[in-house]
Scaffold this motif. Structure first.
Motif, PDB file in Angstrom:
ATOM      1  N   TYR A  94      38.417  18.253 -22.309  1.00  0.00           N
ATOM      2  CA  TYR A  94      37.646  17.321 -21.483  1.00  0.00           C
ATOM      3  C   TYR A  94      38.588  16.401 -20.698  1.00  0.00           C
ATOM      4  CZ  TYR A  94      34.862  13.298 -20.176  1.00  0.00           C
ATOM      5  OH  TYR A  94      34.291  12.271 -19.469  1.00  0.00           O
ATOM      6  N   LEU A  95      39.581  15.860 -21.365  1.00  0.00           N
ATOM      7  CA  LEU A  95      40.510  14.952 -20.686  1.00  0.00           C
ATOM      8  C   LEU A  95      41.303  15.662 -19.597  1.00  0.00           C
ATOM      9  CD1 LEU A  95      41.765  12.887 -23.745  1.00  0.00           C
ATOM     10  CD2 LEU A  95      40.251  12.110 -21.900  1.00  0.00           C
ATOM     11  N   GLU A  98      38.904  16.016 -16.707  1.00  0.00           N
ATOM     12  CA  GLU A  98      38.697  14.708 -16.072  1.00  0.00           C
ATOM     13  C   GLU A  98      39.913  14.302 -15.254  1.00  0.00           C
ATOM     14  OE1 GLU A  98      36.258  11.492 -15.164  1.00  0.00           O
ATOM     15  OE2 GLU A  98      35.790  13.393 -16.148  1.00  0.00           O
ATOM     16  N   SER A  99      41.085  14.575 -15.780  1.00  0.00           N
ATOM     17  CA  SER A  99      42.319  14.265 -15.053  1.00  0.00           C
ATOM     18  C   SER A  99      42.405  15.079 -13.765  1.00  0.00           C
ATOM     19  CB  SER A  99      43.531  14.554 -15.947  1.00  0.00           C
ATOM     20  OG  SER A  99      44.722  14.384 -15.243  1.00  0.00           O
ATOM     21  N   ARG A 101      39.880  16.280 -12.080  1.00  0.00           N
ATOM     22  CA  ARG A 101      38.854  15.753 -11.180  1.00  0.00           C
ATOM     23  C   ARG A 101      39.340  14.494 -10.477  1.00  0.00           C
ATOM     24  NH1 ARG A 101      34.806  12.195 -10.823  1.00  0.00           N
ATOM     25  NH2 ARG A 101      35.211  11.235 -12.831  1.00  0.00           N
TER      26      ARG A 101
END
Length: 120
Positions: A94-95, A98-99, A101
């Motif tokens: 997930y991280l 997100e990074s 994105r």
């Protein structure tokens, strides 16, 4: 004749005393040998006892370590650890997403920010 009997009696008694003294000396030597053997056996038993104590202490340490390893590898602990690892892998994925994105959002460059800020 009485004198001859007395001499015979004295010689016989002397022989008997000599035999008893010899038997006592032999018995005393045998007792000494038995005592020495007994002392040697006692010393060996003490050494064996010390070795057994050392081995029992070592066995206790190994048993304690084995119990710890068995507890660490118990099915419940392994299940819990695998669940935590799965959660950590999920969070990392997930991280990363997100990074990526955020990086695409800024296109690698942060937009300029005004020097003065106004309250709205």
């Amino acid at each position: 004749m009485d004198g001859a009997i007395d001499i015979r009696l004295i010689v016989t008694l002397g022989g008997i005393l000599f035999s008893v003294a010899g038997a006592a000396a032999v018995g005393k030597m045998q007792i000494k040998v038995i005592q020495d053997t007994l002392n040697d056996i006692e010393a060996r038993l003490r050494k064996i006892d010390q070795r057994i104590d050392t081995l029992e202490n070592g066995e206790g340490v190994v048993k304690q370590r084995l119990d710890i390893l068995a507890q660490m590898n118990s099915p419940e602990n392994l299940r819990r650890d695998h669940m935590e690892l799965a959660q950590i892998k999920s969070d990392i994925a997930y991280l990363k997403a997100e990074s990526d994105r955020m990086h695409k959002l800024h296109n690698g460059v942060h937009p300029p920010v005004a020097n003065t800020r106004t309250a709205q």
